[in-house]
Motif scaffolding. Sequence first.
Motif, PDB file in Angstrom:
ATOM      1  N   SER A  13      -5.893  20.230   7.167  1.00 16.72           N
ATOM      2  CA  SER A  13      -4.451  19.968   7.113  1.00 16.72           C
ATOM      3  C   SER A  13      -4.245  18.525   6.683  1.00 16.72           C
ATOM      4  N   THR A  14      -3.365  18.304   5.728  1.00 18.54           N
ATOM      5  CA  THR A  14      -3.147  16.976   5.175  1.00 18.54           C
ATOM      6  C   THR A  14      -1.696  16.546   5.383  1.00 18.54           C
ATOM      7  N   PHE A  15      -1.529  15.279   5.789  1.00 22.38           N
ATOM      8  CA  PHE A  15      -0.211  14.674   5.965  1.00 22.38           C
ATOM      9  C   PHE A  15      -0.143  13.459   5.052  1.00 22.38           C
ATOM     10  N   ASN A  16       0.807  13.452   4.115  1.00 26.04           N
ATOM     11  CA  ASN A  16       0.910  12.414   3.104  1.00 26.04           C
ATOM     12  C   ASN A  16       2.031  11.423   3.426  1.00 26.04           C
ATOM     13  N   LEU A  17       1.899  10.216   2.881  1.00 23.75           N
ATOM     14  CA  LEU A  17       2.959   9.229   3.011  1.00 23.75           C
ATOM     15  C   LEU A  17       4.263   9.760   2.420  1.00 23.75           C
ATOM     16  N   PHE A  18       5.358   9.484   3.104  1.00 21.24           N
ATOM     17  CA  PHE A  18       6.714   9.861   2.705  1.00 21.24           C
ATOM     18  C   PHE A  18       6.920  11.373   2.690  1.00 21.24           C
ATOM     19  N   GLN A  19       6.008  12.113   3.316  1.00 23.25           N
ATOM     20  CA  GLN A  19       6.179  13.556   3.449  1.00 23.25           C
ATOM     21  C   GLN A  19       7.146  13.840   4.590  1.00 23.25           C
ATOM     22  N   HIS A  20       7.973  14.843   4.418  1.00 25.85           N
ATOM     23  CA  HIS A  20       8.887  15.285   5.472  1.00 25.85           C
ATOM     24  C   HIS A  20       8.187  16.333   6.337  1.00 25.85           C
ATOM     25  N   ILE A  21       8.211  16.104   7.636  1.00 20.64           N
ATOM     26  CA  ILE A  21       7.609  17.034   8.582  1.00 20.64           C
ATOM     27  C   ILE A  21       8.618  17.331   9.687  1.00 20.64           C
ATOM     28  N   THR A  22       8.290  18.301  10.523  1.00 18.51           N
ATOM     29  CA  THR A  22       9.150  18.646  11.653  1.00 18.51           C
ATOM     30  C   THR A  22       8.494  18.160  12.943  1.00 18.51           C
ATOM     31  N   VAL A  23       9.260  17.445  13.762  1.00 15.98           N
ATOM     32  CA  VAL A  23       8.727  16.904  15.013  1.00 15.98           C
ATOM     33  C   VAL A  23       9.589  17.361  16.177  1.00 15.98           C
ATOM     34  N   ARG A  24       8.959  17.376  17.353  1.00 11.86           N
ATOM     35  CA  ARG A  24       9.684  17.658  18.592  1.00 11.86           C
ATOM     36  C   ARG A  24       9.802  16.362  19.387  1.00 11.86           C
ATOM     37  N   ILE A  25      10.998  16.112  19.904  1.00 10.72           N
ATOM     38  CA  ILE A  25      11.281  14.873  20.627  1.00 10.72           C
ATOM     39  C   ILE A  25      11.395  15.179  22.108  1.00 10.72           C
ATOM     40  N   SER A  26      10.701  14.415  22.917  1.00  7.21           N
ATOM     41  CA  SER A  26      10.783  14.563  24.370  1.00  7.21           C
ATOM     42  C   SER A  26      10.657  13.193  25.010  1.00  7.21           C
TER      43      SER A  26
ATOM     44  N   TYR B 181      -7.091   8.124   5.153  1.00  7.46           N
ATOM     45  CA  TYR B 181      -7.161   7.561   3.804  1.00  7.46           C
ATOM     46  C   TYR B 181      -5.979   6.610   3.611  1.00  7.46           C
ATOM     47  N   LEU B 182      -5.933   5.980   2.450  1.00 10.01           N
ATOM     48  CA  LEU B 182      -4.894   4.978   2.205  1.00 10.01           C
ATOM     49  C   LEU B 182      -3.508   5.593   2.215  1.00 10.01           C
ATOM     50  N   ASP B 183      -3.337   6.741   1.591  1.00  8.18           N
ATOM     51  CA  ASP B 183      -2.008   7.329   1.445  1.00  8.18           C
ATOM     52  C   ASP B 183      -1.857   8.670   2.157  1.00  8.18           C
ATOM     53  N   HIS B 184      -2.858   9.109   2.904  1.00 14.34           N
ATOM     54  CA  HIS B 184      -2.731  10.354   3.655  1.00 14.34           C
ATOM     55  C   HIS B 184      -3.766  10.390   4.768  1.00 14.34           C
ATOM     56  N   ILE B 185      -3.622  11.373   5.645  1.00 20.32           N
ATOM     57  CA  ILE B 185      -4.566  11.573   6.744  1.00 20.32           C
ATOM     58  C   ILE B 185      -4.827  13.070   6.854  1.00 20.32           C
ATOM     59  N   THR B 186      -6.095  13.425   7.077  1.00 18.18           N
ATOM     60  CA  THR B 186      -6.508  14.824   7.045  1.00 18.18           C
ATOM     61  C   THR B 186      -7.198  15.206   8.349  1.00 18.18           C
ATOM     62  N   THR B 187      -6.819  16.354   8.884  1.00 20.06           N
ATOM     63  CA  THR B 187      -7.509  16.920  10.037  1.00 20.06           C
ATOM     64  C   THR B 187      -8.292  18.152   9.576  1.00 20.06           C
ATOM     65  N   THR B 188      -9.504  18.310  10.117  1.00 19.72           N
ATOM     66  CA  THR B 188     -10.363  19.431   9.730  1.00 19.72           C
ATOM     67  C   THR B 188     -10.798  20.188  10.982  1.00 19.72           C
ATOM     68  N   THR B 189     -10.522  21.500  10.989  1.00 20.57           N
ATOM     69  CA  THR B 189     -10.913  22.367  12.098  1.00 20.57           C
ATOM     70  C   THR B 189     -11.552  23.628  11.519  1.00 20.57           C
TER      71      THR B 189
ATOM     72  N   ASP C 141       0.827  -1.215   0.000  1.00 14.08           N
ATOM     73  CA  ASP C 141       0.000   0.000   0.000  1.00 14.08           C
ATOM     74  C   ASP C 141       0.856   1.259   0.000  1.00 14.08           C
ATOM     75  N   SER C 142       1.908   1.264   0.807  1.00  8.07           N
ATOM     76  CA  SER C 142       2.768   2.438   0.879  1.00  8.07           C
ATOM     77  C   SER C 142       3.489   2.662  -0.446  1.00  8.07           C
ATOM     78  N   ALA C 143       3.976   1.583  -1.042  1.00 13.06           N
ATOM     79  CA  ALA C 143       4.677   1.710  -2.328  1.00 13.06           C
ATOM     80  C   ALA C 143       3.722   2.175  -3.425  1.00 13.06           C
ATOM     81  N   ARG C 144       2.501   1.666  -3.416  1.00 11.63           N
ATOM     82  CA  ARG C 144       1.520   2.052  -4.433  1.00 11.63           C
ATOM     83  C   ARG C 144       1.187   3.532  -4.332  1.00 11.63           C
ATOM     84  N   ALA C 145       1.179   4.053  -3.115  1.00 14.35           N
ATOM     85  CA  ALA C 145       0.897   5.482  -2.945  1.00 14.35           C
ATOM     86  C   ALA C 145       1.988   6.346  -3.563  1.00 14.35           C
ATOM     87  N   ARG C 146       3.165   5.790  -3.724  1.00 18.74           N
ATOM     88  CA  ARG C 146       4.277   6.532  -4.315  1.00 18.74           C
ATOM     89  C   ARG C 146       4.454   6.186  -5.796  1.00 18.74           C
TER      90      ARG C 146
END
Length: 538
Positions: free
Chosen positions: A407-420, A394-402, A187-192
């Motif tokens: 806001s959409t986050f896609n497979l293999f997308q680069h994002i910034t995270v905080r580590i704690s 969804y299969l290749d992304h996830i969406t938040t609605t406010t 599934d992940s490969a197909r999304a790309r």
Amino acid sequence: MTCCLLSSVLTSALCWEGWTGVDRYAMSVMWDLDAQTLAVNKVWYGRTLIQSSYQLYYELAQALLNGEEAEVPELAQLPPGERDAKLAQLTQALETLTHVARQLRAQRDKGGALELEGVEVRAQLDEDKNITALVPRQPLEVHETVAECMIYANHWVARKIQESFPQQALLRHHPPPRQEFFNQLQDSARARGFTIDTRSNKALADSLDRAVDPRDPLVNRLLRVMATMAMSNALYFSTGACPVDQYYHYGLALERYTHFTSPIRRYADMIVHRLLTAAIATEKGAGPAKALASNKELEEVAQQINNKNRAAQHAQKVSTELFQCLYFRDKDPETDERCVADAVIYTIRANGMLVFIPQYGLKGAVYLKNREGQVVSESQDGGCDWQTGSLQRYLDHITTTTAAGASTFNLFQHITVRISVQPSRCHSDTIRLEVVSNRPHQAPETQAQNPQPQGARGRSQLVQEVVRQAEEASQQAEEERGRAPKLSKEEREFRQSKCPNLYSLLEEVRELALLDLAACGAGGGGLGAAAQACATSA
């Protein structure tokens, strides 16, 4: 003709200071190979004595292969002419061995050998044993050279002991994975835009080789990580307890395989050494082939080794997580730049996603919905905060609605995270990842001049740093050797300190946990009282 030798050393796999020029016992496999085709003309098994001439660590050997300037300690004091001649001889030997290993790997590739991807992290410590950095292990070709020669030795020893003891040989097989385990990978490969064929190990290997995104090399690496996660566990077994058609090793594409080359680390290798010794004795006419154990006994031993192997893998995983937590525990995630990093999404979950952080070799979950029902919302500048809203997967992304928008986050997308570090009263601490921005992490100015983390630097720079660290460690060891107190015979022989250590303390805790409270007469005094009562009576 050319001859290739690989030995399994019983004393140590590493050549420490003062070990060059010292005889060491070994069990060895020698092949007489055709110089052109590398076809095996003759194989010899037997006991040997090995005398190491050089102390080569991986980075130094790779530097010599790359033609880089590198200092070999054993040659430092020689005259220039003799030093250059021996250095050329050493480099030629490394190049020949590398050439042989490449050909052996090519032969296995034709049969469907898989090149999988794991994440190994090394913790760098300072003089006070504090963790200063988490560095993902960087693969070098010399790693593959050594591994390929070890695989070749293991394969030929497996053939030998199985021929001598058809029903009582200890082998290692790797069953094919169940097809449903590949669903996430496919599934992940197909999304790309890639298609992963899992009908056989050869089809899987070929499709992984084709699944390359020239814009982001991490895509192929993550696909191989997911393929690794889908694999079944390789297992030891007795040949009499398994049909011949199940001897096959799926990952290595070999009909016969065992573990022979690391008897200092694995009990299975010790058993295989004994089987090989018995097979050699039988071949020399010392007597009829007599197995060391019956098929039933050997299968019981194999199951015990499998259980211990799983426990060791779990301990390794927990140890890595412990060091990761220790590294980030004393850092303020809100102000420390080291707690903010670039991450790549490789799996979509119902309430978030799984990400990989190349800088630290970290994998973990990033949640987009919290316990209060709020979801992550992206602002115009790419930053994220928590707001009331909904989440759609969804299969290749996830969406938040406010109320602010989607806001959409896609497979293999680069994002910034905080580590704690998230503490726990009942369990061990864990790493916590929070999304900071829906965009790739922008390194601060101090890192912008050298945007690659330490683990991603070029081989030349990495080798130079390793050589420098080795020289500093050697110099420090020389200084401390003069100040070191005289050791007792027991300490010299076993390197065992007489003072309490972590292992002995943990053993005491384990023994106390197994005590029968009633037998100790603890009554209602609790575990502490029971421990004290039993200790007093002992």
